[in-house]
Scaffold this motif. Structure first.
Motif, PDB file in Angstrom:
ATOM      1  N   GLU A  46      25.736   4.038  18.913  1.00 51.98           N
ATOM      2  CA  GLU A  46      24.611   4.155  17.993  1.00 51.98           C
ATOM      3  C   GLU A  46      24.753   5.382  17.106  1.00 51.98           C
ATOM      4  OE1 GLU A  46      20.773   4.860  19.733  1.00 51.98           O
ATOM      5  OE2 GLU A  46      21.461   6.558  20.933  1.00 51.98           O
ATOM      6  N   ASP A  62      15.540   8.542  14.505  1.00 49.55           N
ATOM      7  CA  ASP A  62      14.231   9.070  14.905  1.00 49.55           C
ATOM      8  C   ASP A  62      14.253   9.730  16.283  1.00 49.55           C
ATOM      9  OD1 ASP A  62      12.115   6.504  13.350  1.00 49.55           O
ATOM     10  OD2 ASP A  62      13.071   8.311  12.549  1.00 49.55           O
ATOM     11  N   SER A  63      15.050   9.200  17.185  1.00 51.03           N
ATOM     12  CA  SER A  63      15.030   9.689  18.563  1.00 51.03           C
ATOM     13  C   SER A  63      15.552  11.120  18.712  1.00 51.03           C
ATOM     14  CB  SER A  63      15.839   8.759  19.464  1.00 51.03           C
ATOM     15  OG  SER A  63      17.182   8.689  19.035  1.00 51.03           O
ATOM     16  N   VAL A  64      16.238  11.640  17.705  1.00 51.13           N
ATOM     17  CA  VAL A  64      16.775  13.002  17.802  1.00 51.13           C
ATOM     18  C   VAL A  64      16.176  13.942  16.759  1.00 51.13           C
ATOM     19  CG1 VAL A  64      18.934  12.064  18.698  1.00 51.13           C
ATOM     20  CG2 VAL A  64      18.785  12.730  16.281  1.00 51.13           C
ATOM     21  N   LYS A  65      15.346  13.440  15.877  1.00 53.41           N
ATOM     22  CA  LYS A  65      14.746  14.289  14.844  1.00 53.41           C
ATOM     23  C   LYS A  65      13.967  15.431  15.477  1.00 53.41           C
ATOM     24  CE  LYS A  65      14.258  11.009  11.023  1.00 53.41           C
ATOM     25  NZ  LYS A  65      13.310  10.187  10.235  1.00 53.41           N
ATOM     26  N   ARG A  67      15.189  17.721  17.238  1.00 60.46           N
ATOM     27  CA  ARG A  67      15.933  18.261  18.386  1.00 60.46           C
ATOM     28  C   ARG A  67      17.402  18.529  18.045  1.00 60.46           C
ATOM     29  NH1 ARG A  67      16.733  15.376  22.904  1.00 60.46           N
ATOM     30  NH2 ARG A  67      16.730  13.353  21.835  1.00 60.46           N
ATOM     31  N   LYS A  87      17.603  15.506  26.806  1.00 62.41           N
ATOM     32  CA  LYS A  87      16.975  14.588  27.754  1.00 62.41           C
ATOM     33  C   LYS A  87      18.058  13.773  28.455  1.00 62.41           C
ATOM     34  CE  LYS A  87      13.155  13.988  24.469  1.00 62.41           C
ATOM     35  NZ  LYS A  87      12.375  12.981  23.675  1.00 62.41           N
ATOM     36  N   GLU A  89      18.355  10.740  28.637  1.00 58.96           N
ATOM     37  CA  GLU A  89      18.736   9.601  27.786  1.00 58.96           C
ATOM     38  C   GLU A  89      19.675   9.996  26.651  1.00 58.96           C
ATOM     39  OE1 GLU A  89      15.627  10.545  28.646  1.00 58.96           O
ATOM     40  OE2 GLU A  89      14.212  10.216  26.989  1.00 58.96           O
ATOM     41  N   ASP A  90      19.952  11.280  26.499  1.00 57.20           N
ATOM     42  CA  ASP A  90      20.953  11.718  25.537  1.00 57.20           C
ATOM     43  C   ASP A  90      22.363  11.647  26.119  1.00 57.20           C
ATOM     44  OD1 ASP A  90      18.667  14.298  24.534  1.00 57.20           O
ATOM     45  OD2 ASP A  90      19.108  12.435  23.453  1.00 57.20           O
TER      46      ASP A  90
END
Length: 125
Positions: A46, A62-65, A67, A87, A89-90
């Motif tokens: 991804e 969006d999931s990393v914005k 961070r 996290k 999930e990273d």
């Protein structure tokens, strides 16, 4: 042609920080947009984010914005991915990739022309 080598991946605790590096070779590096992708176990690769050729424009999933931050040093032919507030999930293999188009508005794998071999990031809970 651009050759890419990632480094910096390791085991880190949740909430921690990590900086990945991508070393590039090739005379045209500074004209390429540079992206970061990741692939978690059992999942497809991804898009994470991209920086344009000059370093003044970025785009993130969006999931990393908020961070993750991508930066580059064209003189050193380096690209960085600063990851904060990690996290579980990273957890993934992280890849850097080069896009000859140069702008920070593309996110599909097929749009990137050159890839590194990846570096493993594991975030423990």
């Amino acid at each position: 042609q651009v050759q890419l080598v990632e480094s910096g991946g390791r085991l880190v605790q949740a909430g921690g920080s990590l900086r990945l590096s991508c070393a590039a070779s090739g005379r045209t590096f500074s004209s390429y947009a540079m992206g970061w992708f990741r692939q978690a176990p059992g999942k497809e690769r991804e898009f994470v984010g991209v920086i344009n050729w000059s370093g003044d424009s970025t785009y993130y999933v969006d999931s990393v914005k908020g961070r993750f931050t991508i930066s580059r040093d064209n003189a050193k032919k380096m690209v960085y991915l600063q990851m904060n507030s990690l996290k579980p999930e990273d957890t993934a293999v992280y890849y850097c990739a080069a896009d000859a188009y140069g702008q920070a508005d593309r996110s599909r794998e097929g749009e990137f022309h050159y890839w590194g071999q990846g570096t493993q990031v594991t975030v423990s809970s």
